[in-house]
Design a protein around this motif. Structure first.
Motif, PDB file in Angstrom:
ATOM      1  N   ARG A 214      -5.624  -3.547  37.591  1.00  0.00           N
ATOM      2  CA  ARG A 214      -6.919  -3.176  37.804  1.00  0.00           C
ATOM      3  C   ARG A 214      -7.948  -4.376  37.450  1.00  0.00           C
ATOM      4  NH1 ARG A 214     -11.570  -1.450  35.839  1.00  0.00           N
ATOM      5  NH2 ARG A 214     -10.727  -1.468  33.854  1.00  0.00           N
ATOM      6  N   ILE A 215      -7.838  -4.618  36.249  1.00  0.00           N
ATOM      7  CA  ILE A 215      -8.718  -5.659  35.672  1.00  0.00           C
ATOM      8  C   ILE A 215      -8.720  -7.077  36.166  1.00  0.00           C
ATOM      9  CG2 ILE A 215      -9.470  -6.869  33.347  1.00  0.00           C
ATOM     10  CD1 ILE A 215      -8.601  -4.031  32.253  1.00  0.00           C
ATOM     11  N   MET A 216      -7.258  -7.619  36.410  1.00  0.00           N
ATOM     12  CA  MET A 216      -7.135  -8.721  37.072  1.00  0.00           C
ATOM     13  C   MET A 216      -7.649  -8.858  38.311  1.00  0.00           C
ATOM     14  SD  MET A 216      -5.046 -11.718  36.951  1.00  0.00           S
ATOM     15  CE  MET A 216      -3.170 -11.419  36.427  1.00  0.00           C
ATOM     16  N   LYS A 217      -7.553  -7.736  39.202  1.00  0.00           N
ATOM     17  CA  LYS A 217      -7.855  -7.773  40.477  1.00  0.00           C
ATOM     18  C   LYS A 217      -9.598  -7.907  40.530  1.00  0.00           C
ATOM     19  CE  LYS A 217      -7.962  -5.388  45.255  1.00  0.00           C
ATOM     20  NZ  LYS A 217      -9.344  -6.104  45.395  1.00  0.00           N
ATOM     21  N   LYS A 218     -10.328  -6.995  39.820  1.00  0.00           N
ATOM     22  CA  LYS A 218     -11.742  -6.904  39.525  1.00  0.00           C
ATOM     23  C   LYS A 218     -12.331  -8.437  39.450  1.00  0.00           C
ATOM     24  CE  LYS A 218     -15.247  -4.226  37.917  1.00  0.00           C
ATOM     25  NZ  LYS A 218     -15.616  -2.950  36.857  1.00  0.00           N
ATOM     26  N   ALA A 219     -11.592  -9.069  38.402  1.00  0.00           N
ATOM     27  CA  ALA A 219     -11.712 -10.432  37.997  1.00  0.00           C
ATOM     28  C   ALA A 219     -11.584 -11.589  39.016  1.00  0.00           C
ATOM     29  CB  ALA A 219     -11.228 -10.907  36.662  1.00  0.00           C
ATOM     30  N   GLN A 220     -10.769 -11.260  39.732  1.00  0.00           N
ATOM     31  CA  GLN A 220     -10.161 -12.177  40.953  1.00  0.00           C
ATOM     32  C   GLN A 220     -11.342 -12.128  41.976  1.00  0.00           C
ATOM     33  OE1 GLN A 220      -6.119 -11.435  41.476  1.00  0.00           O
ATOM     34  NE2 GLN A 220      -5.444 -13.411  40.740  1.00  0.00           N
ATOM     35  N   ASP A 221     -11.606 -10.774  42.374  1.00  0.00           N
ATOM     36  CA  ASP A 221     -12.599 -10.629  43.279  1.00  0.00           C
ATOM     37  C   ASP A 221     -13.767 -11.268  43.069  1.00  0.00           C
ATOM     38  OD1 ASP A 221     -10.831  -8.929  44.653  1.00  0.00           O
ATOM     39  OD2 ASP A 221     -11.731  -7.160  44.313  1.00  0.00           O
ATOM     40  N   GLU A 222     -14.200 -11.080  41.912  1.00  0.00           N
ATOM     41  CA  GLU A 222     -15.646 -11.545  41.503  1.00  0.00           C
ATOM     42  C   GLU A 222     -15.608 -13.156  41.767  1.00  0.00           C
ATOM     43  OE1 GLU A 222     -18.589 -11.133  37.774  1.00  0.00           O
ATOM     44  OE2 GLU A 222     -16.620 -12.400  37.231  1.00  0.00           O
ATOM     45  N   VAL A 223     -14.654 -13.812  41.302  1.00  0.00           N
ATOM     46  CA  VAL A 223     -14.651 -15.388  41.273  1.00  0.00           C
ATOM     47  C   VAL A 223     -14.376 -15.780  42.635  1.00  0.00           C
ATOM     48  CG1 VAL A 223     -12.243 -15.616  40.680  1.00  0.00           C
ATOM     49  CG2 VAL A 223     -13.820 -17.437  40.391  1.00  0.00           C
ATOM     50  N   ARG A 224     -13.610 -15.116  43.666  1.00  0.00           N
ATOM     51  CA  ARG A 224     -13.068 -15.417  44.892  1.00  0.00           C
ATOM     52  C   ARG A 224     -14.326 -15.225  45.804  1.00  0.00           C
ATOM     53  NH1 ARG A 224      -6.838 -13.457  44.972  1.00  0.00           N
ATOM     54  NH2 ARG A 224      -6.233 -15.271  43.699  1.00  0.00           N
ATOM     55  N   GLN A 225     -15.316 -14.174  45.481  1.00  0.00           N
ATOM     56  CA  GLN A 225     -16.300 -13.875  46.247  1.00  0.00           C
ATOM     57  C   GLN A 225     -17.475 -14.859  45.970  1.00  0.00           C
ATOM     58  OE1 GLN A 225     -17.693  -9.642  45.664  1.00  0.00           O
ATOM     59  NE2 GLN A 225     -15.795  -9.174  46.732  1.00  0.00           N
ATOM     60  N   LEU A 226     -17.634 -15.114  44.895  1.00  0.00           N
ATOM     61  CA  LEU A 226     -18.664 -16.112  44.445  1.00  0.00           C
ATOM     62  C   LEU A 226     -18.482 -17.589  44.657  1.00  0.00           C
ATOM     63  CD1 LEU A 226     -21.398 -16.243  42.647  1.00  0.00           C
ATOM     64  CD2 LEU A 226     -19.929 -17.310  41.055  1.00  0.00           C
ATOM     65  N   VAL A 227     -17.243 -17.905  44.699  1.00  0.00           N
ATOM     66  CA  VAL A 227     -17.144 -19.357  44.767  1.00  0.00           C
ATOM     67  C   VAL A 227     -16.629 -19.801  46.072  1.00  0.00           C
ATOM     68  CG1 VAL A 227     -15.114 -21.150  43.772  1.00  0.00           C
ATOM     69  CG2 VAL A 227     -16.398 -19.547  42.194  1.00  0.00           C
ATOM     70  N   GLN A 242     -22.248 -17.416  36.400  1.00  0.00           N
ATOM     71  CA  GLN A 242     -22.605 -16.288  37.422  1.00  0.00           C
ATOM     72  C   GLN A 242     -21.468 -15.276  37.499  1.00  0.00           C
ATOM     73  OE1 GLN A 242     -24.298 -17.338  41.163  1.00  0.00           O
ATOM     74  NE2 GLN A 242     -24.185 -19.441  40.116  1.00  0.00           N
ATOM     75  N   LEU A 243     -20.500 -15.521  36.481  1.00  0.00           N
ATOM     76  CA  LEU A 243     -19.248 -14.796  36.606  1.00  0.00           C
ATOM     77  C   LEU A 243     -19.239 -13.614  35.360  1.00  0.00           C
ATOM     78  CD1 LEU A 243     -16.289 -17.481  37.470  1.00  0.00           C
ATOM     79  CD2 LEU A 243     -17.350 -15.484  39.009  1.00  0.00           C
ATOM     80  N   HIS A 244     -20.007 -12.647  35.628  1.00  0.00           N
ATOM     81  CA  HIS A 244     -20.276 -11.749  34.572  1.00  0.00           C
ATOM     82  C   HIS A 244     -19.147 -10.791  34.316  1.00  0.00           C
ATOM     83  CE1 HIS A 244     -24.418 -13.016  35.214  1.00  0.00           C
ATOM     84  NE2 HIS A 244     -24.269 -12.528  36.609  1.00  0.00           N
ATOM     85  N   TYR A 245     -18.187 -10.382  35.188  1.00  0.00           N
ATOM     86  CA  TYR A 245     -17.203  -9.762  34.924  1.00  0.00           C
ATOM     87  C   TYR A 245     -15.993 -10.411  33.939  1.00  0.00           C
ATOM     88  CZ  TYR A 245     -13.366  -5.968  34.673  1.00  0.00           C
ATOM     89  OH  TYR A 245     -12.491  -5.120  34.271  1.00  0.00           O
ATOM     90  N   LEU A 246     -15.932 -11.736  34.247  1.00  0.00           N
ATOM     91  CA  LEU A 246     -15.120 -12.780  33.633  1.00  0.00           C
ATOM     92  C   LEU A 246     -15.392 -12.750  32.145  1.00  0.00           C
ATOM     93  CD1 LEU A 246     -12.617 -14.716  33.739  1.00  0.00           C
ATOM     94  CD2 LEU A 246     -14.116 -16.317  34.088  1.00  0.00           C
ATOM     95  N   GLN A 247     -16.604 -12.832  32.070  1.00  0.00           N
ATOM     96  CA  GLN A 247     -17.615 -12.969  30.715  1.00  0.00           C
ATOM     97  C   GLN A 247     -17.182 -11.670  29.920  1.00  0.00           C
ATOM     98  OE1 GLN A 247     -19.744 -15.368  28.706  1.00  0.00           O
ATOM     99  NE2 GLN A 247     -18.682 -13.916  27.166  1.00  0.00           N
ATOM    100  N   LEU A 346     -14.057 -21.600  32.220  1.00  0.00           N
ATOM    101  CA  LEU A 346     -13.724 -22.622  33.493  1.00  0.00           C
ATOM    102  C   LEU A 346     -11.982 -22.625  33.834  1.00  0.00           C
ATOM    103  CD1 LEU A 346     -15.264 -24.858  34.813  1.00  0.00           C
ATOM    104  CD2 LEU A 346     -14.289 -26.595  33.258  1.00  0.00           C
ATOM    105  N   VAL A 347     -11.334 -22.686  32.792  1.00  0.00           N
ATOM    106  CA  VAL A 347      -9.927 -22.608  33.268  1.00  0.00           C
ATOM    107  C   VAL A 347      -9.327 -21.305  33.646  1.00  0.00           C
ATOM    108  CG1 VAL A 347      -7.655 -22.978  32.183  1.00  0.00           C
ATOM    109  CG2 VAL A 347      -9.402 -24.376  31.424  1.00  0.00           C
ATOM    110  N   LEU A 348      -9.841 -20.062  33.144  1.00  0.00           N
ATOM    111  CA  LEU A 348      -9.484 -18.892  33.554  1.00  0.00           C
ATOM    112  C   LEU A 348      -9.930 -18.545  35.102  1.00  0.00           C
ATOM    113  CD1 LEU A 348     -10.241 -16.269  30.679  1.00  0.00           C
ATOM    114  CD2 LEU A 348      -8.228 -16.666  32.115  1.00  0.00           C
ATOM    115  N   ALA A 349     -11.449 -18.960  35.341  1.00  0.00           N
ATOM    116  CA  ALA A 349     -11.902 -18.748  36.564  1.00  0.00           C
ATOM    117  C   ALA A 349     -10.971 -19.715  37.652  1.00  0.00           C
ATOM    118  CB  ALA A 349     -13.383 -19.537  36.679  1.00  0.00           C
ATOM    119  N   ASN A 350     -10.595 -20.804  37.312  1.00  0.00           N
ATOM    120  CA  ASN A 350      -9.756 -21.417  38.190  1.00  0.00           C
ATOM    121  C   ASN A 350      -8.257 -20.951  38.473  1.00  0.00           C
ATOM    122  OD1 ASN A 350     -11.060 -23.897  39.430  1.00  0.00           O
ATOM    123  ND2 ASN A 350     -11.855 -23.905  37.485  1.00  0.00           N
ATOM    124  N   LEU A 351      -7.512 -20.340  37.357  1.00  0.00           N
ATOM    125  CA  LEU A 351      -6.535 -19.824  37.633  1.00  0.00           C
ATOM    126  C   LEU A 351      -6.533 -18.314  38.353  1.00  0.00           C
ATOM    127  CD1 LEU A 351      -4.768 -20.276  33.837  1.00  0.00           C
ATOM    128  CD2 LEU A 351      -4.283 -21.598  36.021  1.00  0.00           C
TER     129      LEU A 351
END
Ligand code: HEM
Length: 396
Positions: A214-227, A242-247, A346-351
């Protein structure tokens, strides 16, 4: 610097570290280097995915840490790369020798015990080997600088941290003696502290997210929508703020898995009494930030990875909330907070943006082991071996 007693010398060394690498402006100037290394990582992971096999992410992240830091500190020459490889293999042994408690810690005044256990001799041997590597790195820089000066070709942007430190030594305007001893100490600290810290945060964050889809998907949705910008580019530094959930994910990871679980041992200058306990001057004091972050008196359901716990709260890792001190607190607080968290995000957002991730060998999320290895740094006991599946954004 990390182990220098508090005083004028430490103050000056800390100033040098901030000027040379860790201040916000300097970290900003490192973004292109960080982004280049991250884009190499994405390309390598894509190639591994094409071969349809799992990757050992623990090894990949350790290599990334060494690469980024050695580029930032030492530049790219072959001599330096070779020396840095040797350096990192020695520091692994050093971390082992320094980690945990030994009999000598129980009887610190016993010189006999120190000799009998051989602890001192081993550290001295490692110190001599590391010192020789650092000397070679400095002489390699000096040789390059004098040949560039003769040919009048040194470029400002070619300068790495060692050049910056050599400039300080030559200019003699620091107001305190700055010799090769100080240069070696800064290089050592930055290479050591900068390498097994932020990459461990990435490794634990991904482990926790693999365990919690659930957490993986939420973090991925955030970065994919934004970027997504139609080109499938690298997620850059401008996006990560701007990636508040990733923070929240990074913050929660640091609560459960602080990279330095026992912080750095400190010594009190004066005798103090805290809650009835008398702590004599010059006691070695160890802060267990791992246990503090899991204390049920301060955290609800402390063992659960739940990034949302940090929503709508002012509690963070900046050293003001003593129930959460992964970077320490006070004057000796980690000066690499900004550098470390910037590159980890930076690395996490890209992965997360470029890949979906699956556990290898049919392991189910709930069965992923989270065992920790004993040592000064907090790493997984068993490497994280996972399967990358390239993600292709579907235009709406
Ligand atoms: C996420 C990553 C990191 C964590 C969790 C971390 C944690 C810590 C901790 C707990 C301390 C001891 C603080 C205290 O005694 O109160 C420390 C000190 C230190 N850290 Fe970090 N660190 C990280 C990244 C970095 C990076 C990337 C660098 C440099 C490139 C760095 C450089 C240092 C230095 C030089 C000290 C010694 C400071 C002093 O004694 O004044 N750290 N770090």
């Amino acid at each position: 610097m990390g182990f220098t007693p508090y005083g004028e010398y430490w103050r000056q060394m800390r100033k040098v570290c901030n000027m040379g690498l860790l201040g916000a402006t300097r970290v900003k100037s490192l973004h292109p280097t960080m982004e280049q290394e991250v884009s190499k990582l994405v390309a390598q992971t894509r190639a591994a995915a094409a071969a349809a096999g799992p990757i050992n992410l623990s090894v990949v992240l350790f290599d990334l840490g060494s690469c980024v830091n050695s580029r930032v500190v030492l530049g790219m020459s072959a001599v330096r790369q070779e020396q840095v490889g040797l350096f990192f293999s020695l520091t692994k042994q050093l971390m082992k020798a320094l980690g945990g408690f030994s009999l000598v810690d129980m009887f610190p005044s016993s010189d006999l015990l120190r000799r009998l256990t051989g602890a001192h001799a081993e550290l001295k041997k490692l110190h001599a080997a590391v010192d020789a590597i650092l000397e070679t790195i400095i002489s390699d820089h000096e040789a390059k600088r004098s040949s560039a000066a003769m040919n009048d070709e040194e470029e400002e942007e070619d300068q790495d941290l060692v050049d910056f430190l050599l400039n300080l030594k030559e200019n003699k305007d620091l107001g305190f003696p700055f010799t090769n001893v100080e240069i070696k100490s800064v290089i050592f600290d930055i290479l050591m502290a900068g390498t097994n810290t932020w990459n461990a945060v990435i490794e634990w964050a991904l482990s926790e997210m693999l365990k919690n889809p659930r957490i993986m998907k939420k973090a991925q949705d955030e970065v994919r929508q934004l970027v997504f910008n139609g080109k499938g580019d690298i997620v850059d530094e401008a996006c990560i703020n701007q990636l508040h959930y990733l923070q929240l994910v990074v913050t929660e990871t640091l609560r459960l898995h602080p990279s330095g679980p026992l912080n750095v041992p400190r010594e009190n200058q004066e005798t103090v009494v805290i809650q009835g306990y008398r702590i004599p001057a010059k006691t070695k004091v160890i802060f267990n930030s791992w246990a503090i972050g899991r204390d049920p008196n301060h955290w609800t359901d402390p063992e659960t990875f739940y990034p949302e716990r940090f929503l709508n709260t002012c509690t963070d890792y900046k050293g003001l909330h003593f129930q959460f001190i992964p970077f320490g607190a006070g004057r000796r607080m980690c000066p690499g907070v900004h550098y470390g968290t910037t590159i980890a995000k930076l690395v996490l957002a890209n992965l997360l943006y470029h890949f979906d991730w699956e556990l290898a060998n049919g392991v189910k999320p709930q069965d992923l082991d989270m065992e920790e290895r004993l040592g000064l740094d907090l790493r997984r006991k068993n490497d994280l071996v996972i399967i990358p599946i390239p993600y292709h954004h579907q235009a709406a």
